[in-house]
Write a protein that holds these residues in place. Structure first.
Motif, PDB file in Angstrom:
ATOM      1  N   VAL A 192     -27.682  -1.213 -27.672  1.00 27.75           N
ATOM      2  CA  VAL A 192     -28.016  -0.123 -28.963  1.00 27.75           C
ATOM      3  C   VAL A 192     -27.164   0.939 -28.909  1.00 27.75           C
ATOM      4  O   VAL A 192     -26.869   1.632 -27.654  1.00 27.75           O
ATOM      5  N   LEU A 193     -26.865   1.471 -29.999  1.00 28.48           N
ATOM      6  CA  LEU A 193     -26.025   2.727 -29.786  1.00 28.48           C
ATOM      7  C   LEU A 193     -26.930   3.858 -30.319  1.00 28.48           C
ATOM      8  O   LEU A 193     -27.825   3.605 -31.123  1.00 28.48           O
ATOM      9  N   ALA A 194     -26.580   5.204 -29.786  1.00 24.62           N
ATOM     10  CA  ALA A 194     -27.251   6.380 -29.937  1.00 24.62           C
ATOM     11  C   ALA A 194     -26.729   7.775 -29.421  1.00 24.62           C
ATOM     12  O   ALA A 194     -26.016   7.595 -28.673  1.00 24.62           O
ATOM     13  N   GLU A 195     -27.104   8.616 -30.096  1.00 25.93           N
ATOM     14  CA  GLU A 195     -26.620   9.926 -29.728  1.00 25.93           C
ATOM     15  C   GLU A 195     -26.853  10.360 -28.496  1.00 25.93           C
ATOM     16  O   GLU A 195     -27.948   9.824 -27.827  1.00 25.93           O
ATOM     17  N   SER A 196     -26.024  11.140 -27.712  1.00 22.50           N
ATOM     18  CA  SER A 196     -26.187  11.052 -26.162  1.00 22.50           C
ATOM     19  C   SER A 196     -27.369  11.751 -25.613  1.00 22.50           C
ATOM     20  O   SER A 196     -27.842  11.557 -24.467  1.00 22.50           O
ATOM     21  N   GLN A 197     -27.971  12.698 -26.591  1.00 20.64           N
ATOM     22  CA  GLN A 197     -29.191  13.167 -26.168  1.00 20.64           C
ATOM     23  C   GLN A 197     -30.511  12.650 -26.933  1.00 20.64           C
ATOM     24  O   GLN A 197     -31.494  13.152 -26.717  1.00 20.64           O
ATOM     25  N   ALA A 198     -30.277  11.535 -27.219  1.00 23.40           N
ATOM     26  CA  ALA A 198     -31.434  10.743 -28.014  1.00 23.40           C
ATOM     27  C   ALA A 198     -32.566  10.615 -27.069  1.00 23.40           C
ATOM     28  O   ALA A 198     -32.652  10.131 -26.015  1.00 23.40           O
ATOM     29  N   HIS A 199     -33.711  10.642 -27.621  1.00 19.54           N
ATOM     30  CA  HIS A 199     -35.028  10.561 -26.853  1.00 19.54           C
ATOM     31  C   HIS A 199     -35.099   9.125 -26.262  1.00 19.54           C
ATOM     32  O   HIS A 199     -35.723   9.027 -25.046  1.00 19.54           O
ATOM     33  N   ILE A 200     -34.621   8.003 -26.987  1.00 21.00           N
ATOM     34  CA  ILE A 200     -34.721   7.003 -26.435  1.00 21.00           C
ATOM     35  C   ILE A 200     -33.879   6.477 -25.231  1.00 21.00           C
ATOM     36  O   ILE A 200     -34.280   5.663 -24.347  1.00 21.00           O
ATOM     37  N   LEU A 201     -33.060   7.628 -24.946  1.00 15.33           N
ATOM     38  CA  LEU A 201     -32.118   7.221 -23.771  1.00 15.33           C
ATOM     39  C   LEU A 201     -32.402   8.413 -22.911  1.00 15.33           C
ATOM     40  O   LEU A 201     -32.378   8.078 -21.603  1.00 15.33           O
ATOM     41  N   ARG A 202     -32.799   9.625 -23.137  1.00 15.27           N
ATOM     42  CA  ARG A 202     -33.147  10.511 -22.201  1.00 15.27           C
ATOM     43  C   ARG A 202     -34.435  10.930 -21.852  1.00 15.27           C
ATOM     44  O   ARG A 202     -34.971  11.205 -20.513  1.00 15.27           O
ATOM     45  N   ALA A 203     -35.459  10.302 -22.831  1.00 14.17           N
ATOM     46  CA  ALA A 203     -36.829  10.821 -22.214  1.00 14.17           C
ATOM     47  C   ALA A 203     -37.728   9.640 -22.402  1.00 14.17           C
ATOM     48  O   ALA A 203     -39.122   9.640 -22.611  1.00 14.17           O
ATOM     49  N   GLU A 204     -37.346   8.246 -21.995  1.00 17.72           N
ATOM     50  CA  GLU A 204     -38.184   7.148 -22.029  1.00 17.72           C
ATOM     51  C   GLU A 204     -38.018   6.417 -20.730  1.00 17.72           C
ATOM     52  O   GLU A 204     -38.360   5.061 -20.680  1.00 17.72           O
ATOM     53  N   CYS A 205     -37.720   6.931 -19.943  1.00 24.07           N
ATOM     54  CA  CYS A 205     -37.664   6.487 -18.497  1.00 24.07           C
ATOM     55  C   CYS A 205     -36.884   5.250 -18.259  1.00 24.07           C
ATOM     56  O   CYS A 205     -37.060   4.419 -17.464  1.00 24.07           O
TER      57      CYS A 205
END
Length: 345
Positions: free
Chosen positions: A76-89
């Motif tokens: 999956v591609l996402a912005e570097s601060q995306a919630h899916i990557l930064r805040a979903e453990c």
């Protein structure tokens, strides 16, 4: 105490509590809860999709939406601060075997070309393929910025050509809709799946809904059970979501206005701390680097004066307005925070 740490701190209103108490219920795993069924149908309709799935959290709807569309080992591609990557453990990688790559947005805005430049279609046995591009709208850690509708349209058109899906983490999508006048349905149709949170600006105590095609939602329903998210008489919770959709979608414009007012008041004291022009919805980020204050000290000073904020980094503080914050609260919070800045500027 005025609590501006997050819009997740809201508490259900009396009308919402009454709806919960009177909800008709059944066993949702058997698909026999009429209130859950109504919520799923209503949310899907609102966002222009075929079906919906009620889940306990936005993290779960994001994980299910992406896992249902990304084969194990794909990305999956996402912005570097995306919630899916930064805040979903790390759930996407840990539970679904999904890898990721990121683009960087300097100001929290969305540029389709950045995402599209990363799309990979496997040409050999050792290459990772892109299955989904995920866009967060609004972008939480990007300061509540709105993903530009034209850029989303470009992304949708190009990804269709490339055979890549689009997922939208629309936790605060109603705030974007209120700010732009673009309907939730128009936004929803630019994605294959959308996660809509009910427990932030809409004020429900718990829950998010994933929407997409019937086939996608069926796959997500199976994964929900695998992840331990099957619920029984969940209509008690779904009733709060239905009440929120019926009463609180339009009023999030007040939260956007409140955040703007607070930002303007602080900028009057020190314009280096926040640029009100970047405050598009209900989230305000303060950059304290020029004040000599660290974020922990600033937050402690604000709380001592009756306002709670979130520490997001050594010199970064987040403020989030919500339905439990009145116009008087906005004015008082603005004064308190401006004073905290001025006393240390």
């Amino acid at each position: 105490m005025i609590d501006l740490r997050s819009d997740t701190v809201t508490r259900p209103s009396l009308g919402m509590r009454r709806a919960m108490a009177e909800a008709e219920v059944g066993d949702d795993v058997y698909r026999e809860d009429p209130t859950v069924n109504s919520l799923e149908e209503r949310t899907a309709e609102l966002l222009g999709h075929e079906a919906g799935l009620f889940c306990p959290s936005g993290s779960m709807t994001n994980m299910l939406g992406i896992a249902a569309q990304v084969p194990r080992g794909w990305e999956v591609l996402a912005e570097s601060q995306a919630h899916i990557l930064r805040a979903e453990c790390g759930g996407h990688a840990a539970l679904a075997g999904v890898t990721s790559r990121t683009w960087v947005s300097a100001d929290g805005t969305f540029d389709a070309s950045q995402a599209l430049s990363l799309v990979s279609r496997p040409r050999g046995y050792n290459q990772v393929g892109t299955a989904v591009v995920s866009v967060e709208n609004t972008h939480n850690f990007g300061g509540g910025r709105i993903a530009d509708f034209e850029q989303l349209s470009i992304l949708r058109s190009r990804t269709r050509e490339l055979g890549v899906r689009v997922h939208v983490d629309g936790a605060r999508l109603p705030n974007a809709s209120a700010a732009t006048g673009i309907s939730l349905c128009e936004y929803g149709r630019l994605a294959d799946s959308v996660s809509l949170c009910l427990s932030k600006g809409l004020g429900a105590p718990v829950g998010s809904v994933l929407v997409g095609s019937t086939d996608l939602v069926e796959e997500a329903r199976s994964l929900r059970k695998r992840y331990g998210g099957g619920m029984r008489q969940a209509g008690i919770l779904a009733a709060a979501g239905l009440w929120a959709l019926g009463h609180n979608v339009g009023r999030v414009a007040e939260d956007n206005a409140g955040a703007s007012a607070i930002a303007h008041r602080i900028a009057e004291v020190d314009p280096t701390v926040v640029d009100p022009q970047t405050v598009e919805t209900n989230i305000v980020f303060l950059d304290l680097s020029s004040t000599g204050l660290d974020a922990e000290a600033f937050a402690a000073s604000a709380e001592a004066a009756g306002v709670r904020v979130s520490v997001m980094g050594e010199t970064s503080v987040r403020i989030v307005t919500h339905l439990d914050i009145s116009a008087d609260d906005v004015r008082r919070a603005g004064e308190v925070l401006a004073r905290c800045v001025s006393e240390n500027a």
